[in-house]
Design an enzyme around this catalytic site. Structure first.
Site, short mmCIF file in Angstrom:
data_model
loop_
_atom_site.label_atom_id
_atom_site.label_comp_id
_atom_site.label_asym_id
_atom_site.label_seq_id
_atom_site.Cartn_x
_atom_site.Cartn_y
_atom_site.Cartn_z
N CYS B 85 -5.59 6.97 -7.09
CA CYS B 85 -5.59 6.62 -8.32
C CYS B 85 -4.82 7.46 -9.27
CB CYS B 85 -6.72 5.99 -8.86
SG CYS B 85 -6.43 4.87 -10.06
N HIS B 202 -8.89 2.90 -4.18
CA HIS B 202 -9.84 3.55 -4.18
C HIS B 202 -10.54 3.51 -2.97
CE1 HIS B 202 -9.95 5.00 -8.46
NE2 HIS B 202 -9.41 3.89 -8.75
N GLU B 204 -12.59 5.54 -1.71
CA GLU B 204 -14.29 6.01 -2.25
C GLU B 204 -14.94 5.05 -2.72
OE1 GLU B 204 -11.61 6.44 -4.32
OE2 GLU B 204 -12.58 6.60 -6.23
#
Lengths: 83, 225
Positions: B85, B202, B204
Site C-alpha cells: 500500500c 494488504h 497483513e
C-alpha cells in the site's frame, strides 16, 4: 549572485487520467459554467540565489527531476525570473 | 530471519505487519527510519499508512528518506523487500519497482475486499499459490491506480513482472473487477529481482484468522519464513 524565483509547473502527461480535474470540471458544470476541458497542475515557486538565470534553471530542473515531478506520470517546465 | 518493518512518520500498518509475521512464526521488528536498518536485517517490509501525510504525492517524501538508500542496497544484494500500500507507493517512488501509483479513477478512498489473480507462482511471494489462483485480500487506498508509460508497460509484460492482477471471484480480469482504474488491472509488480515486490492490497490484513474474512494473504508474507 542574483536572486531568482524559479517557477516549476508539474502536470500530468497528456493521456494520464486526472480524476480530480474531472471532478472539478463536473462541479463547475454543475454551477452552470460551460467548458470543454479542464486540466490541473502543481506550481512550485522556488526562491534561490544563482550566478545567472541558466544556473537557477538548471537547479530547479534537477529539483523537478529528483522530487517535484514523477517522470512516469508527469511533465514539467521551469521558468526563471529575477526577484 | 529478522524482518525489519520500516516505520516512517505516518506509517500505520507497521504493527499489523509485525503481528501478521509473528503469527507465521517469523521474527520481525519495527525499525524507525532514522535509526537505519539493523545489521541483522534479512527481510524488509515497507508498511502501509500515510507517510508524511501523503504530501506532494503518496510515498514521495519517504522514498527520499536516507533509509531508502539502505533499502535499495539491501534489495540489490538479494534481501527480500515488499512494499504494501503506502509501502508500494514508496517503493515505486524510490525506483525499486517500475510504474507509479496515483489517484484512483473514482477519485475516492476505497476500502474493500478485492480478488487478485496470481500471475506468477515462481517467486518467493507467491510460492504458496498456483499460477492463476484467485486470492481475496483487502485494499484501502486513495492513490492506488497503477500508471506506467506504454513502452515501460510493454517491457513489464514482456519481462513477466506483473505479480498480481485485480480480477473477479472466478479469476476473470475485467474492468468491473478493477477497483481503481489501474493500467492492465495491475495490483502488484516485481522489481528487477524477484525478491523485490510491491502491491497495493494488504496481505497483513488477510493473515490473522480472527481478523477478517480471508487468510489468503499469509502466503505472501511466508516469503520471509
Amino acid at each position: 549572485m542574483t536572486a531568482y524565483t524559479a517557477t516549476v509547473t508539474v502536470r500530468l502527461k497528456r493521456g494520464v487520467l486526472d480524476p480530480e480535474a474531472e471532478t472539478t470540471q463536473q462541479a463547475l458544470e454543475r454551477l452552470g459554467f460551460e467548458l470543454s476541458d479542464l486540466r490541473s497542475a502543481d506550481r512550485f515557486e522556488v526562491d534561490l540565489e544563482a550566478a545567472d538565470a541558466d544556473e537557477a534553471a538548471d537547479r530547479a530542473d534537477e529539483m523537478a527531476e529528483r522530487l517535484l515531478a514523477n517522470p512516469t506520470i508527469h511533465d514539467y517546465d521551469v521558468a526563471v525570473a529575477e526577484r | 530471519m529478522t524482518v525489519s518493518v520500516v516505520q516512517f512518520g505516518g506509517s500505520n500498518c507497521d504493527r499489523d505487519a509485525v503481528r501478521a509475521l509473528a503469527h507465521l512464526g517469523i521474527d520481525a521488528e519495527r525499525v524507525w527510519h532514522e535509526d537505519g536498518l539493523p545489521s541483522d536485517t534479512d527481510g524488509i517490509v515497507l508498511p502501509g499508512g500515510f507517510s508524511y501525510g501523503d504530501y506532494l504525492r503518496a510515498g514521495a517524501m519517504a522514498a527520499r528518506a536516507p533509509v531508502m538508500a539502505e533499502v535499495r542496497s539491501a534489495a540489490e544484494e538479494g534481501v527480500p523487500v515488499i512494499g504494501i500500500c503506502n509501502g508500494a507507493q514508496i517503493g515505486s517512488e524510490s525506483g525499486l519497482t517500475p510504474g507509479a501509483f496515483t489517484t484512483n479513477a473514482s477519485a475516492r478512498f476505497q476500502c474493500e475486499p478485492v480478488h487478485l489473480r496470481v500471475e506468477r507462482a515462481d517467486t518467493p511471494w507467491t510460492a504458496a499459490y498456483d499460477e492463476g489462483e484467485v486470492i481475496e485480500v483487502p485494499i484501502a487506498h486513495g492513490e492506488g491506480r497503477f500508471e506506467i508509460g506504454e513502452d515501460a508497460h510493454a517491457d513489464l509484460v514482456a519481462d513477466d513482472r506483473v505479480l498480481f492482477r485485480y480480477c473477479d471471484a472466478d479469476g476473470n480480469v475485467t474492468d468491473a473487477a478493477n477497483p481503481n482504474g489501474s493500467t492492465d488491472s495491475v495490483a502488484g509488480v516485481l522489481g528487477e529481482r524477484e525478491t523485490v515486490a510491491v502491491l497495493m492490497p494488504h496481505p497483513e490484513r488477510a493473515t490473522l484468522p480472527d481478523l477478517g474474512r480471508s487468510t489468503d494473504g499469509a502466503g505472501i508474507l511466508r516469503a520471509f519464513a
